[in-house]
Design a protein around this motif. Sequence first.
Motif, PDB file in Angstrom:
ATOM      1  N   GLU A  62       0.830  -1.201   0.000  1.00  0.00           N
ATOM      2  CA  GLU A  62       0.000   0.000   0.000  1.00  0.00           C
ATOM      3  C   GLU A  62       0.869   1.258   0.000  1.00  0.00           C
ATOM      4  O   GLU A  62       1.785   1.397   0.802  1.00  0.00           O
ATOM      5  N   GLY A  63       0.584   2.139  -0.934  1.00  0.00           N
ATOM      6  CA  GLY A  63       1.321   3.383  -1.039  1.00  0.00           C
ATOM      7  C   GLY A  63       2.610   3.277  -1.843  1.00  0.00           C
ATOM      8  O   GLY A  63       3.290   4.282  -2.040  1.00  0.00           O
ATOM      9  N   GLU A  64       2.937   2.090  -2.296  1.00  0.00           N
ATOM     10  CA  GLU A  64       4.182   1.892  -3.059  1.00  0.00           C
ATOM     11  C   GLU A  64       3.946   2.252  -4.516  1.00  0.00           C
ATOM     12  O   GLU A  64       3.027   1.756  -5.159  1.00  0.00           O
ATOM     13  N   ASP A  65       4.775   3.119  -5.066  1.00  0.00           N
ATOM     14  CA  ASP A  65       4.660   3.535  -6.464  1.00  0.00           C
ATOM     15  C   ASP A  65       5.819   2.944  -7.262  1.00  0.00           C
ATOM     16  O   ASP A  65       6.969   3.337  -7.088  1.00  0.00           O
ATOM     17  N   ARG A  66       5.519   2.002  -8.122  1.00  0.00           N
ATOM     18  CA  ARG A  66       6.543   1.353  -8.941  1.00  0.00           C
ATOM     19  C   ARG A  66       6.334   1.666 -10.420  1.00  0.00           C
ATOM     20  O   ARG A  66       6.773   0.918 -11.293  1.00  0.00           O
ATOM     21  N   THR A  67       5.678   2.775 -10.663  1.00  0.00           N
ATOM     22  CA  THR A  67       5.421   3.199 -12.038  1.00  0.00           C
ATOM     23  C   THR A  67       6.739   3.373 -12.784  1.00  0.00           C
ATOM     24  O   THR A  67       7.675   4.010 -12.300  1.00  0.00           O
ATOM     25  N   GLY A  68       6.813   2.803 -13.970  1.00  0.00           N
ATOM     26  CA  GLY A  68       8.009   2.952 -14.801  1.00  0.00           C
ATOM     27  C   GLY A  68       9.053   1.873 -14.596  1.00  0.00           C
ATOM     28  O   GLY A  68      10.012   1.769 -15.378  1.00  0.00           O
ATOM     29  N   GLU A  69       8.905   1.064 -13.548  1.00  0.00           N
ATOM     30  CA  GLU A  69       9.869  -0.020 -13.334  1.00  0.00           C
ATOM     31  C   GLU A  69       9.680  -1.104 -14.397  1.00  0.00           C
ATOM     32  O   GLU A  69       8.551  -1.420 -14.767  1.00  0.00           O
TER      33      GLU A  69
END
Length: 204
Positions: A62-69
């Motif tokens: 929750e709250g983790e942003d892995r956009t673009g990985e």
Amino acid sequence: MMTEQPAPVQGLALTGALLAAWDALHPLFDQWFQSGEDAANKGAYGRHLVYRDGTPVGAETEGEDRTGEPTLTATRLGWISAARHVASYSAGQVTGTLLLTRALGYRVPASALFAGAGINALTHLVIDKRQPLLWLATRAGRDGYVEHCTVVRRLDENGAARVEESGPGTALFELDQALHRTIGAFSAVTTAWLTIRSTKKGRT
């Protein structure tokens, strides 16, 4: 080169030395030199997407942003992790063999050494992918053993036990190690045979 000894004596001595060295080095390079990430991900399988650390896409905390990985399929991650582990394992095995044989004044031809190491590497890669090992265990009637001998190392988020069928302490791990060592014996015989054959040709 020990060429004054009869070929059978040379073959037995070299096979024994290789087998002892490979069996002794096996736990070191299979456990100590294997990264935790590769150990966790080498058995990954499936078409679903995962991140490079093995976390499935959509299972972020929750709250983790892995956009673009970067992402890849679980099966591809499994092959990459297994191949990376086998590469370090093989490098250690070859280095150890060279140090041993040179220290004893014996020179194993590169073709013979890499033939044995190649057999170990290819089979190690397939075995460590787990799906082929499970298939073989089922065909050999060992599926009950695999299902019975599992371990619980942690609890899930609901406090329920998470049963693992792979890793230290499991039947699958024991079957894995048994195959590695048995194939290692065959590889040692192959390397010794090719070495003696090369020595004979060199004298003709």
